[in-house]
Enzyme design. Structure first.
Site, short mmCIF file in Angstrom:
data_model
loop_
_atom_site.label_atom_id
_atom_site.label_comp_id
_atom_site.label_asym_id
_atom_site.label_seq_id
_atom_site.Cartn_x
_atom_site.Cartn_y
_atom_site.Cartn_z
N ARG A 1 57.60 43.88 46.79
CA ARG A 1 56.37 43.97 47.52
C ARG A 1 56.05 45.02 48.13
O ARG A 1 54.82 45.75 48.00
CB ARG A 1 56.16 42.76 48.32
CG ARG A 1 54.96 42.91 49.33
CD ARG A 1 54.49 41.46 50.10
NE ARG A 1 55.56 40.65 50.57
CZ ARG A 1 56.36 40.82 51.66
NH1 ARG A 1 56.33 41.93 52.16
NH2 ARG A 1 57.48 40.12 51.61
N LYS B 1 38.53 46.94 34.95
CA LYS B 1 37.40 47.71 34.32
C LYS B 1 37.69 48.83 33.45
O LYS B 1 38.72 48.96 32.60
CB LYS B 1 36.26 47.79 35.10
CG LYS B 1 36.15 46.80 36.13
CD LYS B 1 35.73 45.40 35.49
CE LYS B 1 35.51 44.11 36.48
NZ LYS B 1 35.06 44.27 37.51
N ASP C 1 33.67 52.35 46.25
CA ASP C 1 33.76 51.47 45.05
C ASP C 1 33.59 52.47 43.60
O ASP C 1 32.47 52.37 43.42
CB ASP C 1 33.26 50.29 45.04
CG ASP C 1 33.71 49.33 43.67
OD1 ASP C 1 33.78 49.92 42.96
OD2 ASP C 1 33.36 48.03 44.05
N TYR D 1 28.60 44.81 44.31
CA TYR D 1 29.00 43.79 43.28
C TYR D 1 29.17 42.34 44.20
O TYR D 1 29.51 42.22 45.24
CB TYR D 1 30.43 44.28 43.10
CG TYR D 1 31.32 43.36 42.45
CD1 TYR D 1 31.06 43.06 40.93
CD2 TYR D 1 32.16 42.52 42.81
CE1 TYR D 1 31.84 42.10 40.29
CE2 TYR D 1 33.01 41.84 42.08
CZ TYR D 1 32.77 41.47 40.65
OH TYR D 1 33.57 40.60 40.01
#
Ligand SMILES: *Cc1c(COP(=O)(O)O)cnc(C)c1O
Length: 378
Positions: free
Chosen positions: A46, A195, A170, A98
């Site tokens: 982590r 994406k 973004d 978005y």
């Protein structure tokens, strides 16, 4: 090195242990200590993982930033960034954001005392008139999803700096190959690596790139504290995708340009949104701040929902699906898919109606794409 070379060589490569050319997938949750307080550089995945680290170094390099953080999804990346704020803080965000980002802000973070104002960020005055005493962050998306609206990043970054706000951009739609927001003074870049960065429709992932030591330290703390990390195998897949990002983006743009020009002449189509078209309202600005116009094209059909439904049933090379940025061409219906989490009222305010179709133009032969659109629109 130049972009194409960094996409293949940035970060700790080749692997120190055996010189593997493909970055090894360190599928381990934990790492042996050499002595009390002495580690190999990794303790627990982590906090840090060698495969993830190469991806983080690569994305940071490609965006021209100080540090990168690979996350479990684009929304995990956004969750980390929004936790930089405290209850009572106010965020100004672009209105045509978005849908999932809107849901995170409007339906989740407001419950923790954050306030949001969604505006059209066309001018410095528009931004400044939305600023309140508790405003701490501005959230940008350009070209926006799905209407490909263009925001002037230099203007927005300047306004943010003047008022001491953290600016977040973004960059999912362009990838750093076409747009590098940090060069315009933006503080934090985020991606849905699902994406274009990954590009093969086989991973859900996200990334953050920071540009100052102070933000790097705070994002590093939150990335670990919130646990919003990418796993080693997903990190490896995204790294592998990034190696071909430059050639993929070039071809996405060539195909998207041809598709946009074709749609423009078609009688069943009433409007086309593509920043590469000379009559797109943001064309000049996009040409100035971006190296390419990307692979996303939206359009409105005559004949309403029924016509759209017919079209989506008839396409064969394009597949009706959510998401974008992969090699496979996709056709989506924002009103019922990506932006279904917005109210109808909010959607209509920003211009997303039921006649709107969004295309993620893929890497198939462009003539097959055009013939497919022609038969589906007929
Ligand atoms: C997909 C997407 C996101 C969310 O990313 P996930 O990986 O699906 O969590 C955020 N912003 C934009 C522009 C996107 O297209």
């Amino acid at each position: 090195m130049r972009f194409e070379t960094d996409a293949i060589h940035a970060g700790h490569r080749p692997d120190k242990a055996y010189g593997a050319i493909s970055v090894p997938i360190y599928q381990s949750s934990t790492f042996a200590f050499e002595d009390i307080g002495k580690t190999s550089g990794f303790e627990y995945s982590r906090m840090g993982n060698p495969t993830r680290r190469v991806l983080e170094e690569t994305i940071a390099k490609l965006e021209g930033g100080k540090a990168g953080f690979a996350c479990a999804s684009g929304l995990a990346a956004e969750s980390v960034i929004i936790h930089l704020l405290n209850a009572g803080d106010h965020v100004i965000a672009v209105e045509d954001i978005y849908g999932g980002t809107f849901r995170l802000f409007h339906d989740v973070m407001t419950r923790f005392g954050l306030e949001f104002t969604f505006i059209k960020m066309d001018t410095k005055e528009a931004i400044e008139s939305a600023i309140k005493p508790n405003t701490r962050m501005i959230w940008l998306e350009t070209p926006s999803n799905p209407l490909l609206h263009i925001v002037d990043l230099e203007m927005a970054a300047k306004a943010a700096k003047k008022h001491g706000l953290i600016s977040v951009m973004d960059n999912t739609f362009s990838s750093p190959y076409f747009l590098r927001p940090l060069e315009f003074g933006i503080d934090i870049v985020m991606h849905s690596t699902t994406k274009y960065l990954n590009g093969h429709s086989d991973v859900v992932g996200g990334a953050i790139v920071t540009n100052t030591d102070a933000l790097t330290e705070r994002v590093a703390f939150l990335h670990n504290a919130l646990g919003a990390i990418a796993g080693p195998f997903d990190s490896w897949l995204v790294l592998r995708g990034i190696e071909t990002l430059p050639i993929r983006m070039k071809q996405h743009e060539i195909n998207a340009t041809a598709v946009a020009r074709f749609l423009k002449t078609h009688p069943a189509v009433s409007r086309v949104f593509y920043p590469g078209l000379e009559d797109h309202p943001g064309h000049e600005l996009a040409a100035k701040q971006m190296k390419g116009f990307g692979g996303m094209v939206s359009f409105e059909m005559r004949g309403g929902l029924e016509a759209v439904n017919n079209f989506l049933r008839k396409v064969k090379v394009f597949t009706m699906a959510e998401s974008l940025g992969g090699m496979t061409s996709l056709a989506g219906h924002p009103a019922t898919q990506s932006h279904a989490s917005m109210s109808r009222e909010q959607r209509e305010k920003i211009g997303i109606n039921e006649s709107l179709v969004r295309l993620s133009v893929g890497l198939e032969n462009v003539d097959d794409l055009l013939e497919d659109l022609a038969q589906a629109l007929a």
